[in-house]
Design a protein around this motif. Structure first.
Motif, PDB file in Angstrom:
ATOM      1  N   ARG A 137       0.846  -1.191   0.000  1.00 49.77           N
ATOM      2  CA  ARG A 137       0.000   0.000   0.000  1.00 49.77           C
ATOM      3  C   ARG A 137       0.881   1.240   0.000  1.00 49.77           C
ATOM      4  N   ARG A 138       0.431   2.259  -0.715  1.00 48.69           N
ATOM      5  CA  ARG A 138       1.085   3.563  -0.642  1.00 48.69           C
ATOM      6  C   ARG A 138       0.723   4.202   0.692  1.00 48.69           C
ATOM      7  N   LEU A 139       1.692   4.826   1.328  1.00 46.07           N
ATOM      8  CA  LEU A 139       1.453   5.447   2.614  1.00 46.07           C
ATOM      9  C   LEU A 139       0.397   6.549   2.516  1.00 46.07           C
ATOM     10  N   ASP A 140       0.453   7.343   1.460  1.00 46.66           N
ATOM     11  CA  ASP A 140      -0.524   8.420   1.295  1.00 46.66           C
ATOM     12  C   ASP A 140      -1.946   7.878   1.208  1.00 46.66           C
ATOM     13  N   ASP A 141      -2.126   6.811   0.447  1.00 46.68           N
ATOM     14  CA  ASP A 141      -3.467   6.234   0.297  1.00 46.68           C
ATOM     15  C   ASP A 141      -3.950   5.615   1.602  1.00 46.68           C
ATOM     16  N   THR A 172       2.032  12.522   3.159  1.00 42.74           N
ATOM     17  CA  THR A 172       2.023  12.125   4.568  1.00 42.74           C
ATOM     18  C   THR A 172       3.291  12.579   5.266  1.00 42.74           C
ATOM     19  N   LEU A 173       4.430  12.379   4.626  1.00 40.46           N
ATOM     20  CA  LEU A 173       5.702  12.743   5.244  1.00 40.46           C
ATOM     21  C   LEU A 173       5.832  14.245   5.436  1.00 40.46           C
ATOM     22  N   SER A 174       5.226  15.010   4.570  1.00 37.08           N
ATOM     23  CA  SER A 174       5.262  16.467   4.736  1.00 37.08           C
ATOM     24  C   SER A 174       4.487  16.896   5.978  1.00 37.08           C
ATOM     25  N   LYS A 175       3.621  16.024   6.485  1.00 33.56           N
ATOM     26  CA  LYS A 175       2.817  16.306   7.671  1.00 33.56           C
ATOM     27  C   LYS A 175       3.251  15.446   8.858  1.00 33.56           C
ATOM     28  N   THR A 176       4.473  14.947   8.785  1.00 36.36           N
ATOM     29  CA  THR A 176       5.032  14.109   9.850  1.00 36.36           C
ATOM     30  C   THR A 176       6.093  14.890  10.606  1.00 36.36           C
ATOM     31  N   ARG A 177       6.049  14.842  11.928  1.00 36.64           N
ATOM     32  CA  ARG A 177       6.969  15.651  12.740  1.00 36.64           C
ATOM     33  C   ARG A 177       8.363  15.027  12.824  1.00 36.64           C
TER      34      ARG A 177
END
Length: 226
Positions: A137-141, A172-177
């Motif tokens: 699975r793609r992480l974004d999906d 997703t990674l752009s919104k990961t701390r």
């Protein structure tokens, strides 16, 4: 052999590393993704240190997933396990499960969706069995379907498949701390990224701390946009 195995396990299981990460998150209920959770060793540490953490765990190796369920029996209501590989596409791919020689016959910590390369020489006691087909699975999906808008922390142990996770998870990674990941500059698996290459793909991240190990490396990355 036993000493070598302990040195290889030690960075990923170090209580000090987990304590440091939890202290950085500074919240009682962080959203944590553990991509490559194996048997739940690190999962249990996170829950002991942060009982209210929202933990989502991913493990494509059926042997490790079975041990995860057994080892996490008392915690299963607090974590969610997904027996899939996070990759750059939705579908299926070959997973290369690992085993070992001698005292390490049950060694399943080196399996990957990437073919082993220099790993075959540098760790010649580790052998790779015939590949098996696993769901990807793609992480974004996946995050979109799970309605997760912000991720506090990703623990990524994907044995050379870091580029696949990044390619399928840019939003997703752009919104990961924070991200904690293994890396190797010697291409243990085909196409494995060096630390510099990982940083180039994650321009908003910087090295927050490094934890040296005998052969490979582990690095904690911080998103500067937070």
């Amino acid at each position: 052999m036993r000493e070598l195995l302990e040195r290889m396990r030690e960075p990923a299981s170090s209580l000090k590393v987990h304590q440091h990460i939890i202290s950085l998150l500074q919240k009682p209920n962080p959203v944590v993704l553990e991509i490559g959770c194996n048997d739940g060793t690190d999962t249990r540490r996170f829950l002991r240190l942060c009982p209210k953490a929202q933990l989502y765990c991913f493990e494509p190796d059926p042997r490790a997933a079975a041990r995860f369920k057994k080892n996490m029996d008392l915690y299963l209501e607090k974590v969610k396990l997904f027996e899939i590989a996070i990759s750059d596409r939705n579908g299926r791919t070959d997973f290369h499960p690992s085993n070992g020689d001698g005292n390490a016959k049950e060694w399943d910590l080196s399996g990957s969706i990437r073919r082993p390369k220099n790993h075959l020489v540098e760790y010649d006691w580790v052998r790779f069995d015939h590949p098996i087909s696993v769901e990807t699975r793609r992480l974004d999906d996946w995050c979109s379907e799970a309605n997760l808008n912000t991720i506090d922390f990703i623990w990524m142990d994907v044995q050379g498949a870091e580029s696949d996770v990044i390619a399928g998870g840019r939003q997703t990674l752009s919104k990961t701390r924070f991200i904690y990941t293994e890396y190797s500059d010697r291409e243990l698996y085909e196409g494995q990224l060096s630390l510099q290459a990982i940083l180039e793909l994650l321009p908003s991240f910087e090295v927050a701390n490094q934890y040296p190990r005998a052969v490979e490396g582990d690095v904690l990355l911080r998103n500067r946009d937070f």
